[in-house]
Write a protein that holds these residues in place. Sequence first.
Motif, PDB file in Angstrom:
ATOM      1  N   LYS A 268       0.867  -1.192   0.000  1.00 44.43           N
ATOM      2  CA  LYS A 268       0.000   0.000   0.000  1.00 44.43           C
ATOM      3  C   LYS A 268       0.895   1.229   0.000  1.00 44.43           C
ATOM      4  O   LYS A 268       1.943   1.252   0.613  1.00 44.43           O
ATOM      5  CB  LYS A 268      -0.896  -0.006   1.244  1.00 44.43           C
ATOM      6  CG  LYS A 268      -2.236  -0.651   0.993  1.00 44.43           C
ATOM      7  CD  LYS A 268      -3.323  -0.173   1.940  1.00 44.43           C
ATOM      8  CE  LYS A 268      -2.868   0.082   3.346  1.00 44.43           C
ATOM      9  NZ  LYS A 268      -3.363  -0.849   4.327  1.00 44.43           N
ATOM     10  N   GLY A 269       0.491   2.269  -0.672  1.00 40.50           N
ATOM     11  CA  GLY A 269       1.359   3.451  -0.745  1.00 40.50           C
ATOM     12  C   GLY A 269       2.025   3.556  -2.099  1.00 40.50           C
ATOM     13  O   GLY A 269       2.458   4.620  -2.509  1.00 40.50           O
ATOM     14  N   TYR A 270       2.113   2.428  -2.824  1.00 45.28           N
ATOM     15  CA  TYR A 270       2.577   2.481  -4.205  1.00 45.28           C
ATOM     16  C   TYR A 270       1.388   2.693  -5.127  1.00 45.28           C
ATOM     17  O   TYR A 270       0.264   2.317  -4.804  1.00 45.28           O
ATOM     18  CB  TYR A 270       3.249   1.156  -4.599  1.00 45.28           C
ATOM     19  CG  TYR A 270       4.668   1.032  -4.115  1.00 45.28           C
ATOM     20  CD1 TYR A 270       5.733   1.351  -4.945  1.00 45.28           C
ATOM     21  CD2 TYR A 270       4.947   0.591  -2.819  1.00 45.28           C
ATOM     22  CE1 TYR A 270       7.039   1.239  -4.501  1.00 45.28           C
ATOM     23  CE2 TYR A 270       6.253   0.464  -2.371  1.00 45.28           C
ATOM     24  CZ  TYR A 270       7.297   0.796  -3.216  1.00 45.28           C
ATOM     25  OH  TYR A 270       8.580   0.686  -2.779  1.00 45.28           O
ATOM     26  N   ARG A 271       1.617   3.317  -6.302  1.00 41.57           N
ATOM     27  CA  ARG A 271       0.583   3.427  -7.318  1.00 41.57           C
ATOM     28  C   ARG A 271       1.207   3.202  -8.681  1.00 41.57           C
ATOM     29  O   ARG A 271       2.372   3.513  -8.877  1.00 41.57           O
ATOM     30  CB  ARG A 271      -0.056   4.838  -7.330  1.00 41.57           C
ATOM     31  CG  ARG A 271      -0.556   5.319  -6.020  1.00 41.57           C
ATOM     32  CD  ARG A 271      -2.047   5.511  -5.905  1.00 41.57           C
ATOM     33  NE  ARG A 271      -2.908   5.480  -7.042  1.00 41.57           N
ATOM     34  CZ  ARG A 271      -3.907   6.346  -7.220  1.00 41.57           C
ATOM     35  NH1 ARG A 271      -4.068   7.355  -6.387  1.00 41.57           N
ATOM     36  NH2 ARG A 271      -4.738   6.205  -8.221  1.00 41.57           N
ATOM     37  N   ILE A 272       0.413   2.679  -9.591  1.00 45.88           N
ATOM     38  CA  ILE A 272       0.888   2.499 -10.975  1.00 45.88           C
ATOM     39  C   ILE A 272       0.082   3.429 -11.871  1.00 45.88           C
ATOM     40  O   ILE A 272      -1.143   3.504 -11.766  1.00 45.88           O
ATOM     41  CB  ILE A 272       0.686   1.041 -11.448  1.00 45.88           C
ATOM     42  CG1 ILE A 272       1.502   0.074 -10.607  1.00 45.88           C
ATOM     43  CG2 ILE A 272       1.034   0.904 -12.934  1.00 45.88           C
ATOM     44  CD1 ILE A 272       2.972   0.045 -10.911  1.00 45.88           C
ATOM     45  N   TRP A 273       0.785   4.128 -12.761  1.00 45.09           N
ATOM     46  CA  TRP A 273       0.130   5.038 -13.710  1.00 45.09           C
ATOM     47  C   TRP A 273       0.427   4.542 -15.123  1.00 45.09           C
ATOM     48  O   TRP A 273       1.582   4.400 -15.508  1.00 45.09           O
ATOM     49  CB  TRP A 273       0.656   6.463 -13.518  1.00 45.09           C
ATOM     50  CG  TRP A 273       0.389   6.984 -12.136  1.00 45.09           C
ATOM     51  CD1 TRP A 273       1.295   7.129 -11.127  1.00 45.09           C
ATOM     52  CD2 TRP A 273      -0.891   7.403 -11.606  1.00 45.09           C
ATOM     53  NE1 TRP A 273       0.663   7.625  -9.995  1.00 45.09           N
ATOM     54  CE2 TRP A 273      -0.675   7.799 -10.267  1.00 45.09           C
ATOM     55  CE3 TRP A 273      -2.180   7.480 -12.143  1.00 45.09           C
ATOM     56  CZ2 TRP A 273      -1.705   8.267  -9.452  1.00 45.09           C
ATOM     57  CZ3 TRP A 273      -3.207   7.945 -11.323  1.00 45.09           C
ATOM     58  CH2 TRP A 273      -2.963   8.339  -9.996  1.00 45.09           C
ATOM     59  N   THR A 274      -0.634   4.300 -15.905  1.00 50.37           N
ATOM     60  CA  THR A 274      -0.460   3.726 -17.240  1.00 50.37           C
ATOM     61  C   THR A 274      -0.224   4.803 -18.296  1.00 50.37           C
ATOM     62  O   THR A 274      -1.031   5.726 -18.441  1.00 50.37           O
ATOM     63  CB  THR A 274      -1.726   2.939 -17.651  1.00 50.37           C
ATOM     64  OG1 THR A 274      -2.081   2.072 -16.585  1.00 50.37           O
ATOM     65  CG2 THR A 274      -1.489   2.154 -18.928  1.00 50.37           C
ATOM     66  N   VAL A 275       0.875   4.667 -19.044  1.00 52.70           N
ATOM     67  CA  VAL A 275       1.099   5.528 -20.214  1.00 52.70           C
ATOM     68  C   VAL A 275       0.714   4.761 -21.478  1.00 52.70           C
ATOM     69  O   VAL A 275       0.100   5.313 -22.390  1.00 52.70           O
ATOM     70  CB  VAL A 275       2.567   6.005 -20.293  1.00 52.70           C
ATOM     71  CG1 VAL A 275       2.785   6.903 -21.519  1.00 52.70           C
ATOM     72  CG2 VAL A 275       2.958   6.751 -19.013  1.00 52.70           C
ATOM     73  N   GLY A 276       1.075   3.480 -21.544  1.00 51.75           N
ATOM     74  CA  GLY A 276       0.737   2.668 -22.712  1.00 51.75           C
ATOM     75  C   GLY A 276       0.762   1.195 -22.351  1.00 51.75           C
ATOM     76  O   GLY A 276       1.396   0.810 -21.367  1.00 51.75           O
TER      77      GLY A 276
END
Length: 587
Positions: A268-276
Amino acid sequence: MTTRNQKLQAWLDEVAHLTQPARVHWCDGSQAEYDRFVAEMIAAGSAFPLNPARHPGCLLYRSHPTDVARVEHLTFICTRNRHDAGPNNYWMHPAEAHRRVDALFAGSMQGRTMYVIPYVMGPIDSPYARAGVEVTDSPYVAASMRIMTRMGRPALELLDSAPDADFVRGLHCTGDLSPERRFIMHFPEELTIKSIGSGYGGNALLGKKCHALRLGSWQGRQEGWLAEHMLIAGIETPEGEIHYIAAAFPSACGKTNLAMLVPPEALKGYRIWTVGDDIAWMHLGRDGRLYAINPEAGMFGVAPGTAAHTNPNALAAVQHDAIFTNVAVTGDMQPWWEGLTETAPPDLTDWQGRPYDPANGPAAQANSRFTAPVTQLPCVSDQVDNPRGVPISAILFGGRRASLTPLVLEALSWTHGVFLGATVASETTAATIGQVGVVKRDPMAMRPFCGYNFGDYFGHWLGFAGRSDRLPKVFHVNWFRKDDQGRFLWPGFGDNLRVLRWVLERCTGRGVAVRTPIGYLPTPDAIDTAGLHLSPEAMRVLTSYDPALWLTEMDDARDYLRNYGDRMPEALLAEVERIRSELRSAA
Ligand code: GTP
Ligand code: SPV
Ligand code: MN
């Protein structure tokens, strides 16, 4: 609409003369136009509106049952010199190829509408974006291109703004769908694609694999950049820093899933952000770092296996305004596929429109897919439209290997990293017509997509070391290791972030590893497994290597590289010898 671009007008005149359509429609990219494409598909009986309350704006499309995946043996790279295409491609001389397909295109659009689709791959104001025009007789292709690319009026304005600007010419016709008369031809020296006889995915949406990878890789080599079969994702740490990774896995081997994973409870505390989720175009920045843009605007993702516990972000993205191809439908017209729920709902209709009967095989075709804009993802990165792209800290290569390959290893150098990519092997999947589950070399996940000789391609990759000393670190991962009973050893999906955390630690000079002949391996406790039901023995298997088995693997890798003859860079052959000699000492 018309165009001031003379090259475009001349090509369209030529194409219309050849295919003889009844009507020409210039795509402006508007919603009203999209709605008309949908109405046409429904009227033709190839598409069905889905439940408007549960899935507003969603459509089920059924392709021809023999036209459900890419066809590699009918996909050609047509260069004047066959060695420029290389042993990694099917080759035909351009004159012969034009003659063969033009005979099939002649009169092929009689009585039909010719859709003219101007599109841009990449953020429209990016110096790295490239324009193309696809001409097709398929409203499914036109509708899909609106989701997958920046399509319509702004793209045409770009083409018009420089009346002799070049662009990729893509001619597509559905034809009679007979595999006997199906060809996907690439002419990199003419920036031209001609595809006939398939209406499916990568065969027909020409911006994707044909333009962004096969022609893109060719242009990238000429101009000093890379066009790769890679996802792009940002990993935000609990401290709020975002590090970007790019990862190449073969088709149906986990790119979409990794690009939008949801962190497990323990992280928890990590996040993933999608570019492609499928393609990256990468350029060296002035600061020496490698920057990646996603040339696409949408996802064409594998449906089976997508579920709330595996990929909740993809599931959220396809609740509205999405196209589903070859999935099953419930009695109340909701999409369904294997893995979505534990058991098949009653009143299910299979992908071919029959009442579902397990005796006929899976309800959803194994390569059934969803199409939706990346902006519909809850985890979409705020960098998707950044014209310069995002700086890449780590490059991951990987494949589907039930045995041999550890969970993760880090390259000892850039050259070794290129070697790791060049020797990726993976079990084949349903993304292409043919046998599933056979281990095949799939260098950099580009075997079906590199538009030129792999020997030259590896040389192009190696050349980056001479241009920058700030290149990303390179890793190899395998989420698909199995035990004796055939069960996956590693839980995968969200828990893959545990491996990514080690990757980032290694990039920032932390992270514990041991040097071995095949690369740096994490110590068994270097990867956090808190909360996983994973035995110490499983973790030992996942983070170790067997020198004797690896010697055999390296013999095979050497034989593979030698296929490319004198186009194969010496540095990779030297790397395989280095590993073999170190392995012999270790064994
Ligand atoms: P293309 O769109 O064909 O290029 O595929 P892709 O590389 O994006 O693959 P995708 O993420 O769609 O995954 C393909 C299949 O592998 C799906 O059925 C997933 O559920 C499954 N899969 C993805 N990640 C994992 C993982 O970490 N572990 C396991 N066991 N399966 C996975
Ligand atoms: C793949 O097969 O890698 C895909 C689907 O992403 S297709 O567009 O058909 O190539
Ligand atoms: Mn792909």
